[in-house]
Design a protein around this motif. Structure first.
Motif, PDB file in Angstrom:
ATOM      1  N   ALA A  27      15.781  63.273  33.095  1.00  0.00           N
ATOM      2  CA  ALA A  27      16.843  64.261  33.049  1.00  0.00           C
ATOM      3  C   ALA A  27      16.686  64.855  31.648  1.00  0.00           C
ATOM      4  CB  ALA A  27      18.012  63.547  33.304  1.00  0.00           C
ATOM      5  N   SER A  28      16.993  66.501  32.020  1.00  0.00           N
ATOM      6  CA  SER A  28      17.037  67.042  31.008  1.00  0.00           C
ATOM      7  C   SER A  28      18.063  67.719  29.703  1.00  0.00           C
ATOM      8  CB  SER A  28      15.793  68.286  30.761  1.00  0.00           C
ATOM      9  OG  SER A  28      15.217  68.485  29.802  1.00  0.00           O
ATOM     10  N   MET A  29      18.151  68.205  29.312  1.00  0.00           N
ATOM     11  CA  MET A  29      18.999  69.430  27.931  1.00  0.00           C
ATOM     12  C   MET A  29      18.654  70.921  28.500  1.00  0.00           C
ATOM     13  SD  MET A  29      19.940  67.792  24.564  1.00  0.00           S
ATOM     14  CE  MET A  29      20.775  69.403  24.348  1.00  0.00           C
ATOM     15  N   ASP A  30      17.208  70.876  29.115  1.00  0.00           N
ATOM     16  CA  ASP A  30      17.014  72.092  30.088  1.00  0.00           C
ATOM     17  C   ASP A  30      18.126  72.300  31.384  1.00  0.00           C
ATOM     18  OD1 ASP A  30      15.306  70.799  32.225  1.00  0.00           O
ATOM     19  OD2 ASP A  30      13.613  70.923  31.142  1.00  0.00           O
ATOM     20  N   GLY A  31      18.889  71.770  32.196  1.00  0.00           N
ATOM     21  CA  GLY A  31      19.544  71.538  33.058  1.00  0.00           C
ATOM     22  C   GLY A  31      18.877  70.969  34.335  1.00  0.00           C
ATOM     23  N   GLY A  57      20.672  72.880  40.176  1.00  0.00           N
ATOM     24  CA  GLY A  57      21.714  72.872  40.462  1.00  0.00           C
ATOM     25  C   GLY A  57      22.764  72.615  39.124  1.00  0.00           C
ATOM     26  N   HIS A  58      22.906  71.968  38.146  1.00  0.00           N
ATOM     27  CA  HIS A  58      23.414  71.812  37.008  1.00  0.00           C
ATOM     28  C   HIS A  58      23.482  73.021  36.041  1.00  0.00           C
ATOM     29  CE1 HIS A  58      24.576  67.687  38.085  1.00  0.00           C
ATOM     30  NE2 HIS A  58      23.712  67.117  38.328  1.00  0.00           N
ATOM     31  N   GLU A  59      25.176  73.064  35.962  1.00  0.00           N
ATOM     32  CA  GLU A  59      24.625  75.464  35.294  1.00  0.00           C
ATOM     33  C   GLU A  59      24.354  74.306  33.492  1.00  0.00           C
ATOM     34  OE1 GLU A  59      28.634  76.476  35.825  1.00  0.00           O
ATOM     35  OE2 GLU A  59      28.466  76.294  38.161  1.00  0.00           O
ATOM     36  N   GLU A  60      24.416  72.670  33.204  1.00  0.00           N
ATOM     37  CA  GLU A  60      24.790  72.613  31.992  1.00  0.00           C
ATOM     38  C   GLU A  60      23.198  71.191  31.997  1.00  0.00           C
ATOM     39  OE1 GLU A  60      27.843  72.098  29.743  1.00  0.00           O
ATOM     40  OE2 GLU A  60      29.037  73.848  30.864  1.00  0.00           O
ATOM     41  N   SER A  61      23.142  71.056  30.503  1.00  0.00           N
ATOM     42  CA  SER A  61      22.225  69.560  30.342  1.00  0.00           C
ATOM     43  C   SER A  61      22.977  68.155  32.093  1.00  0.00           C
ATOM     44  CB  SER A  61      22.762  69.311  29.093  1.00  0.00           C
ATOM     45  OG  SER A  61      21.908  68.177  28.566  1.00  0.00           O
ATOM     46  N   VAL A  62      21.131  68.245  31.784  1.00  0.00           N
ATOM     47  CA  VAL A  62      21.368  66.655  32.737  1.00  0.00           C
ATOM     48  C   VAL A  62      21.633  65.678  31.591  1.00  0.00           C
ATOM     49  CG1 VAL A  62      20.323  65.286  35.033  1.00  0.00           C
ATOM     50  CG2 VAL A  62      20.709  68.069  34.624  1.00  0.00           C
ATOM     51  N   ASN A  63      22.212  64.700  32.002  1.00  0.00           N
ATOM     52  CA  ASN A  63      22.602  63.424  30.942  1.00  0.00           C
ATOM     53  C   ASN A  63      21.879  62.014  31.203  1.00  0.00           C
ATOM     54  OD1 ASN A  63      23.336  65.422  29.464  1.00  0.00           O
ATOM     55  ND2 ASN A  63      25.760  65.479  29.570  1.00  0.00           N
ATOM     56  N   SER A  64      22.049  61.816  32.558  1.00  0.00           N
ATOM     57  CA  SER A  64      21.588  60.771  33.245  1.00  0.00           C
ATOM     58  C   SER A  64      20.599  60.814  34.503  1.00  0.00           C
ATOM     59  CB  SER A  64      22.673  59.860  33.214  1.00  0.00           C
ATOM     60  OG  SER A  64      23.824  59.934  33.522  1.00  0.00           O
ATOM     61  N   ILE A  65      20.067  60.289  35.009  1.00  0.00           N
ATOM     62  CA  ILE A  65      19.477  59.612  36.053  1.00  0.00           C
ATOM     63  C   ILE A  65      19.025  58.457  36.315  1.00  0.00           C
ATOM     64  CG2 ILE A  65      17.402  60.404  35.355  1.00  0.00           C
ATOM     65  CD1 ILE A  65      16.857  62.135  38.061  1.00  0.00           C
ATOM     66  N   GLU A  66      19.414  58.333  37.563  1.00  0.00           N
ATOM     67  CA  GLU A  66      19.233  56.962  38.675  1.00  0.00           C
ATOM     68  C   GLU A  66      18.908  56.550  39.375  1.00  0.00           C
ATOM     69  OE1 GLU A  66      18.392  53.101  37.984  1.00  0.00           O
ATOM     70  OE2 GLU A  66      18.958  54.501  36.447  1.00  0.00           O
ATOM     71  N   PHE A  67      17.555  56.504  40.141  1.00  0.00           N
ATOM     72  CA  PHE A  67      17.489  55.727  41.399  1.00  0.00           C
ATOM     73  C   PHE A  67      18.983  55.154  42.163  1.00  0.00           C
ATOM     74  CE2 PHE A  67      13.180  57.759  40.274  1.00  0.00           C
ATOM     75  CZ  PHE A  67      13.016  58.634  41.435  1.00  0.00           C
ATOM     76  N   LEU A  68      18.830  54.669  43.102  1.00  0.00           N
ATOM     77  CA  LEU A  68      19.028  54.237  43.713  1.00  0.00           C
ATOM     78  C   LEU A  68      18.740  53.352  44.163  1.00  0.00           C
ATOM     79  CD1 LEU A  68      21.697  56.741  43.824  1.00  0.00           C
ATOM     80  CD2 LEU A  68      22.897  55.292  45.518  1.00  0.00           C
ATOM     81  N   THR A  99      22.577  61.853  39.467  1.00  0.00           N
ATOM     82  CA  THR A  99      21.882  62.469  38.151  1.00  0.00           C
ATOM     83  C   THR A  99      23.996  63.108  37.419  1.00  0.00           C
ATOM     84  OG1 THR A  99      22.167  64.995  39.506  1.00  0.00           O
ATOM     85  CG2 THR A  99      20.062  64.398  38.399  1.00  0.00           C
ATOM     86  N   SER A 100      24.160  63.322  36.459  1.00  0.00           N
ATOM     87  CA  SER A 100      25.627  63.548  35.646  1.00  0.00           C
ATOM     88  C   SER A 100      25.005  64.497  34.904  1.00  0.00           C
ATOM     89  CB  SER A 100      25.863  62.372  34.904  1.00  0.00           C
ATOM     90  OG  SER A 100      25.617  62.002  33.870  1.00  0.00           O
ATOM     91  N   SER A 101      26.092  65.506  34.490  1.00  0.00           N
ATOM     92  CA  SER A 101      25.652  66.626  33.719  1.00  0.00           C
ATOM     93  C   SER A 101      27.219  66.984  32.351  1.00  0.00           C
ATOM     94  CB  SER A 101      24.937  68.097  34.957  1.00  0.00           C
ATOM     95  OG  SER A 101      25.634  68.804  34.073  1.00  0.00           O
ATOM     96  N   ALA A 102      26.297  67.822  31.971  1.00  0.00           N
ATOM     97  CA  ALA A 102      27.196  68.305  30.685  1.00  0.00           C
ATOM     98  C   ALA A 102      28.321  69.283  31.133  1.00  0.00           C
ATOM     99  CB  ALA A 102      26.895  68.391  29.489  1.00  0.00           C
ATOM    100  N   ASP A 103      28.197  69.809  32.767  1.00  0.00           N
ATOM    101  CA  ASP A 103      28.757  70.444  33.509  1.00  0.00           C
ATOM    102  C   ASP A 103      30.545  69.627  34.049  1.00  0.00           C
ATOM    103  OD1 ASP A 103      28.044  69.512  35.474  1.00  0.00           O
ATOM    104  OD2 ASP A 103      26.974  71.231  36.115  1.00  0.00           O
ATOM    105  N   LYS A 104      30.407  68.452  33.827  1.00  0.00           N
ATOM    106  CA  LYS A 104      31.116  67.375  34.095  1.00  0.00           C
ATOM    107  C   LYS A 104      30.889  67.940  35.401  1.00  0.00           C
ATOM    108  CE  LYS A 104      34.146  69.026  30.751  1.00  0.00           C
ATOM    109  NZ  LYS A 104      35.454  69.543  30.564  1.00  0.00           N
TER     110      LYS A 104
END
Length: 148
Positions: free
Chosen positions: A89-93, A111-122, A130-135
């Motif tokens: 997951a990257s700050m490049d979105g 698809g995220h509009e801002e930085s992607v901050n975390s990523i996890e395979f189920l 994924t979770s993003s700074a775009d909330k």
């Protein structure tokens, strides 16, 4: 054993209950943001502010693969339960799914509009969270590279 990464550009494995350092790895040129053991325990993956994702072989005590493709800092990384894929997951979105065997990016998730901050395979699935700074949180099916 506990695995840590730090802004000193190093990852370390620690033995418990003594708290002694077992292994230290260096090679990134900026802070470490994430680190994760391969399910088999023989390797680990790290992500860094230097825009790379690295695979480390614990028996060789060194980096065996550097994955490049993000344009900004990589915030997090995760290993799939089968051990053949790594997610970043990257700050490049964007987020990327890397095929460790072919040593290349298999998919780029956009698809995220801002930085992607975390990523996890189920566990034991083809789904990534994924979770993003775009909330927002997103679930992705990596077989079809689509949001669920």
């Amino acid at each position: 054993i506990v695995l840590t990464g730090s802004d000193d550009r190093l990852w370390k494995t620690w033995g418990f209950p003594d708290g002694n350092i077992l292994l230290t790895g260096e090679g990134h040129t900026d802070w470490l943001s994430g680190c994760c053991f391969r399910p088999s325990g023989t390797q680990l993956v790290t992500s860094s502010g230097d825009t790379t994702v690295r695979i480390w072989d614990l028996s060789r005590r060194g980096c065996t693969l550097t994955l490049r493709g993000h344009s900004r800092a990589v915030q997090d990384c995760s290993w799939h339960s089968c051990g053949d894929f790594v997610a970043s997951a990257s700050m490049d979105g964007t987020s990327k799914i890397w095929d460790v065997n072919s040593e290349r990016c298999r998919y780029t998730l956009r698809g995220h509009e801002e930085s992607v901050n975390s990523i996890e395979f189920l566990p034991f699935s083809s789904t990534v969270l994924t979770s993003s700074a775009d909330k927002t949180l997103s679930l992705w099916d990596v077989r079809t590279v689509s949001r669920l």
